[in-house]
Design a protein around this motif. Structure first.
Motif: not given
Length: 510
Positions: A53-77
């Motif tokens: 995943v190529l992740m931009d940190i600053r994203l629209k909405g209440h979840i930024d890239g870092i929080e999204a990466a954290h959630e993805i790691h909960k389910y996927l390696d």
């Protein structure tokens, strides 16, 4: 380059996202999806399971890239590379928590992007393989029946499998970082003296070591378990010791099996010994009953002869015969009682005293001088000058010499010789007194091993009209043993020699 690599782009700027997609496709990667928000990135990642995943940190909405990466790691390696224009410390600190595989600042060059992607994919593949190996190793260590404990170079525990936890009474999370001797508490089974930790010995010596025999493991709750083990060093690629591993096992069942086998062997030996004793008892009773019946039968015949006797001279003759048979019966009973006491050591028979052999020996042989003259034999006494005293029991020694001289007189033919000699050997430690009785009669070599057996008589002894109980030499052997001496017998070249060896100045007790 890894082909067919699926990548998801997370970028809220459509133009930037499209540009990234073109570049990635140019490199040969497959762009599986483009997400413009953190939640969309999470959903598409769980749906597609991309390789990166190529992740931009600053994203629209209440979840930024870092929080999204954290959630993805909960389910996927899967590896994540941040693409951002922000390099402030706070953002970096937040990003590091998610363990990203890359952090590229915009604007970046194509080659830089490609290198980061390839490194991330390779690193993730190696990490995944390492995790698989670690999982396999952990499953292996947790499934084996032996206890396993590992430590680092400072002897601090880094791993324990369930068997080790059960035997030591320590959970891995409680034992982690503790010194090994605190958790692996071992001691000698009998003395309970502490035994040095094998992990410590391995780290010091750098070689494989094993526990000494009879080692027990004392668990946290005090339960003791017999164990054996081996420990080995853990080394890196440069052959440097980085830690140690200990493998140990509960040998309670093995010890019980060995003890059970030993008991079985001992019981079999006892049964065999009892059978042998029973056989010896039966043989003894047969001999004993024969020896007892013989004088009694003679007495009965003599009494019958007395009843039919006519003249006083004949009656007197039969009374003398009857008296002799009574004496023979009494001697047999007395000898049996003496032998029983000697074998059982039921009462003290030894009274040590200082014996002046120069006076004691002539006094003992004096009664035999008349007897040898009657049998036309000669009795010679050889005593050296300045003979030392012997500290022993006079009554026992007199009985020994009397029995040996009595046998010599009985079995030496007319005109034969009997020689009693005393020697002193001061060169040995302790010095020894040696008493030798020789007589001119040769015993067959095959008979010598039986010479001290109960009721044993020389072949053809009855032809020589020699009486006796057949217990004299058995009594002699037991008396010599009680005096802590040695008796030897040999027969050759027409002579039989009995040799008595006593240590000087030895206090003997029953």
């Amino acid at each position: 380059m890894m082909t067919n690599t699926k990548i998801i782009i997370v970028e809220d700027e459509a133009i930037v996202a499209k540009d990234l997609r073109n570049r990635l496709q140019k490199f040969g990667y497959v762009v599986s999806a483009i997400a413009s928000s953190g939640q969309e990135a999470i959903n598409k990642s769980r749906e597609i399971c991309p390789d990166l995943v190529l992740m931009d940190i600053r994203l629209k909405g209440h979840i930024d890239g870092i929080e999204a990466a954290h959630e993805i790691h909960k389910y996927l390696d899967i590896p994540i590379i941040y693409l951002t224009a922000y390099a402030d410390d706070k953002t970096l600190d937040r990003a590091k928590v998610t363990e990203p595989f890359g952090y590229l600042l915009k604007p970046f060059k194509e080659r830089e992007l490609q290198i980061n992607i390839e490194i991330a994919l390779t690193k993730h593949k190696l990490e995944k393989q390492l995790k698989t190996n670690q999982k396999w190793l952990s499953m292996l260590l947790n499934s084996i029946s032996d206890g396993v404990i590992s430590s680092d170079f400072e002897e601090l525990i880094t791993f324990m499998n369930p068997v080790a936890e059960n035997l030591t009474g320590w959970k891995q999370e409680d034992a982690w970082g503790r010194i090994s001797s605190e958790v692996f508490n071992i001691a000698h089974a009998e003395t309970h003296e502490p035994v040095e930790s094998p992990l410590k010995k391995v780290l010091q010596a750098g070689t494989i070591v094993s526990l000494p025999p009879e080692t027990i493991l004392i668990a946290k709750n005090g339960v003791e378990t017999p164990i054996d083990d081996s420990a080995a060093p853990i080394k890196d690629e440069q052959d440097r010791i980085t830690g140690a591993v200990l493998i140990f096992r509960d040998i309670t069942e093995r010890k019980q099996a060995i003890e059970a086998h030993q008991k079985q062997v001992e019981q079999e030996q006892i049964v065999a010994q009892l059978a042998e004793i029973n056989q010896l008892k039966n043989e003894f009773l047969n001999l004993f009953s024969h020896e007892l019946r013989s004088p009694l039968s003679n007495m009965k015949v003599i009494i019958q002869m007395l009843q039919m006797s006519i003249t006083p001279e004949a009656s007197q003759h039969y009374l003398e015969m009857l008296e002799n048979e009574c004496d023979r019966e009494m001697a047999l009973i007395n000898d049996l009682l003496d032998l029983q006491r000697l074998e059982a050591q039921a009462c003290p028979l030894i009274t040590p005293d200082v014996l002046l052999l120069e006076q004691f020996i002539p006094w003992v042989i004096e009664p035999f001088q008349v007897r040898v003259q009657e049998h036309q034999q000669t009795l010679q006494l050889n005593l050296p000058s300045n003979l030392p005293s012997l500290f022993s029991d006079g009554i026992s020694l007199e009985r020994i010499l009397a029995e040996l001289l009595n046998n010599a007189c009985k079995y030496t033919p007319a005109g034969g010789e009997i020689i009693l000699s005393v020697d002193h050997n001061s060169a040995e430690t302790p010095p020894k007194t040696i008493i030798t009785i020789r007589n001119s009669l040769e015993i067959p070599t095959a008979e010598l091993p039986r010479i001290f057996d109960k009721f044993y008589r020389l072949p053809n002894a009855d032809l020589w009209n020699q009486g006796g109980t057949g217990l004299g030499l058995s009594i002699v052997q037991k008396l010599v043993e009680q005096l802590q001496g040695i008796i030897q017998v040999e027969s050759r070249e027409g002579w039989t020699t009995f040799r008595l060896i006593f240590n000087d100045l030895v206090v003997t007790t029953s």
